[in-house]
Design a protein around this motif. Structure first.
Motif, mmCIF file in Angstrom:
data_model
loop_
_atom_site.group_PDB
_atom_site.id
_atom_site.type_symbol
_atom_site.label_atom_id
_atom_site.label_comp_id
_atom_site.label_asym_id
_atom_site.label_seq_id
_atom_site.Cartn_x
_atom_site.Cartn_y
_atom_site.Cartn_z
ATOM 1 N N VAL A 94 -47.868 3.843 -20.744
ATOM 2 C CA VAL A 94 -47.835 3.289 -22.299
ATOM 3 C C VAL A 94 -47.313 4.254 -23.295
ATOM 4 O O VAL A 94 -47.035 3.850 -24.242
ATOM 5 N N ALA A 95 -47.174 5.554 -23.044
ATOM 6 C CA ALA A 95 -46.907 6.539 -23.847
ATOM 7 C C ALA A 95 -45.635 6.326 -24.693
ATOM 8 O O ALA A 95 -45.245 6.519 -25.856
ATOM 9 N N PRO A 96 -44.567 6.181 -23.792
ATOM 10 C CA PRO A 96 -43.339 5.893 -24.299
ATOM 11 C C PRO A 96 -43.257 4.638 -25.618
ATOM 12 O O PRO A 96 -42.484 4.947 -26.419
ATOM 13 N N ALA A 97 -43.894 3.614 -25.483
ATOM 14 C CA ALA A 97 -43.952 2.521 -26.162
ATOM 15 C C ALA A 97 -44.695 2.603 -27.549
ATOM 16 O O ALA A 97 -44.241 2.326 -28.718
ATOM 17 N N TYR A 98 -45.390 3.915 -27.245
ATOM 18 C CA TYR A 98 -46.389 4.445 -28.565
ATOM 19 C C TYR A 98 -45.763 5.687 -29.356
ATOM 20 O O TYR A 98 -46.522 6.009 -29.983
ATOM 21 N N ALA A 99 -44.803 6.137 -28.833
ATOM 22 C CA ALA A 99 -44.314 7.361 -29.170
ATOM 23 C C ALA A 99 -43.888 7.351 -30.513
ATOM 24 O O ALA A 99 -44.189 8.620 -31.271
ATOM 25 N N ALA A 100 -43.193 6.425 -31.229
ATOM 26 C CA ALA A 100 -42.937 6.528 -32.621
ATOM 27 C C ALA A 100 -43.135 5.188 -33.456
ATOM 28 O O ALA A 100 -42.634 4.105 -33.138
ATOM 29 N N PRO A 101 -44.179 5.131 -34.141
ATOM 30 C CA PRO A 101 -44.550 3.907 -34.996
ATOM 31 C C PRO A 101 -43.359 3.295 -35.464
ATOM 32 O O PRO A 101 -42.711 4.153 -36.075
ATOM 33 N N ASN B 234 -37.034 -0.598 -22.428
ATOM 34 C CA ASN B 234 -36.314 0.607 -21.808
ATOM 35 C C ASN B 234 -36.800 1.749 -21.594
ATOM 36 O O ASN B 234 -36.612 2.812 -21.066
ATOM 37 N N LYS B 235 -37.917 2.203 -22.535
ATOM 38 C CA LYS B 235 -38.779 3.253 -22.620
ATOM 39 C C LYS B 235 -39.833 3.394 -21.541
ATOM 40 O O LYS B 235 -40.409 4.302 -21.075
ATOM 41 N N MET B 236 -39.827 2.182 -20.953
ATOM 42 C CA MET B 236 -40.903 2.064 -19.587
ATOM 43 C C MET B 236 -40.415 2.449 -18.572
ATOM 44 O O MET B 236 -39.038 2.247 -18.350
ATOM 45 N N SER B 237 -40.844 3.127 -17.463
ATOM 46 C CA SER B 237 -40.460 3.568 -16.244
ATOM 47 C C SER B 237 -39.699 2.282 -15.368
ATOM 48 O O SER B 237 -40.231 1.395 -15.412
ATOM 49 N N ASP B 238 -38.726 2.686 -14.685
ATOM 50 C CA ASP B 238 -38.163 1.551 -13.984
ATOM 51 C C ASP B 238 -38.862 1.668 -12.645
ATOM 52 O O ASP B 238 -38.315 0.690 -11.829
ATOM 53 N N ASP B 239 -39.903 2.457 -12.110
ATOM 54 C CA ASP B 239 -40.579 2.489 -11.107
ATOM 55 C C ASP B 239 -41.631 1.456 -11.005
ATOM 56 O O ASP B 239 -42.184 1.331 -10.048
ATOM 57 N N VAL B 240 -41.741 1.082 -11.917
ATOM 58 C CA VAL B 240 -42.843 -0.126 -12.232
ATOM 59 C C VAL B 240 -42.410 -1.524 -12.223
ATOM 60 O O VAL B 240 -41.216 -1.739 -12.885
ATOM 61 N N PHE B 241 -43.079 -2.703 -11.968
ATOM 62 C CA PHE B 241 -42.642 -3.840 -12.161
ATOM 63 C C PHE B 241 -42.887 -4.430 -13.867
ATOM 64 O O PHE B 241 -44.061 -4.097 -14.353
ATOM 65 N N LYS B 242 -41.575 -4.619 -14.395
ATOM 66 C CA LYS B 242 -41.800 -4.844 -15.864
ATOM 67 C C LYS B 242 -40.778 -6.092 -16.155
ATOM 68 O O LYS B 242 -40.066 -6.348 -15.468
ATOM 69 N N ILE B 243 -41.305 -6.783 -16.953
ATOM 70 C CA ILE B 243 -40.667 -8.121 -17.452
ATOM 71 C C ILE B 243 -40.811 -8.064 -19.169
ATOM 72 O O ILE B 243 -41.743 -7.557 -19.776
ATOM 73 N N ARG B 244 -39.597 -8.372 -19.666
ATOM 74 C CA ARG B 244 -39.603 -8.814 -21.322
ATOM 75 C C ARG B 244 -39.104 -10.130 -21.283
ATOM 76 O O ARG B 244 -38.342 -10.592 -20.968
#
Length: 185
Positions: free
Chosen positions: A59-66, A117-127
């Protein structure tokens, strides 16, 4: 279980919970137990154990810059304790604030793409974005997919996973959703 729910006998309602809500939940549990057996109510121990470091890394990349959000207040008024608009409020009064705002530009596609795009590509993700919906509609319009996501990830519910998994995932053909991108499933 204490009591016979079918004849209207319920266990004592715990403090802090409304009796109506508690009895509704007990009836739901009884129906599940009657149709699927007692094992259906047991917690599944199939969940991945995430370390605090792993959780943070996700979760850190998504919250890095408000980011600043442009919002327009469209209504602002004081209501008295009867929820009637008040002309005067004193420092000792109980009151409510009645505020409406327009935050329709609060999640532009570019922002969603950046977070994705900030989320790791090693996890299942969807937008995905709900088509033709205002910000205040999100809670109700997204509930089905959010529930399916949680059921799939937290309880390994493969039926719920069909909403997202594979090239024929249900969300991909749902006209109520747009700008869909997914990876690793």
């Amino acid at each position: 279980m204490c009591g016979n729910v079918s004849s209207g006998e319920y266990p004592q309602t715990p403090n802090g919970i409304s009796e109506e809500r508690f009895q509704w939940q007990v009836r739901k549990w009884v129906r599940i137990e009657e149709s699927c057996g007692p094992d259906a109510l047991r917690h599944k121990n199939q969940n991945k154990e995430w370390t605090p470091e792993e959780r943070y890394a996700l979760v850190a990349p998504a919250y890095a810059a408000p980011k600043q959000v442009d919002t327009n207040v469209t209504k602002f008024s004081f209501l008295n304790k009867d929820k009637v608009e008040a002309n005067k409020i004193y420092h000792s009064d109980d009151f409510y604030l009645d505020i409406d705002w327009d935050a329709s530009s609060s999640a532009p596609l570019s922002s969603l793409k950046d977070n994705y795009n900030k989320m790791s590509d090693d996890v299942f993700k969807i937008r995905a974005r709900v088509s033709e919906a205002e910000h205040q509609d999100m809670l109700h319009r997204t509930d089905g997919y959010m529930t399916a996501w949680m059921l799939y990830h937290l309880q390994n519910d493969e039926e719920a996973g069909k909403a997202f998994i594979g090239d024929d995932a249900e969300i991909l053909t749902n006209n109520n959703w747009q700008d869909i991108e997914k990876i690793n499933n």
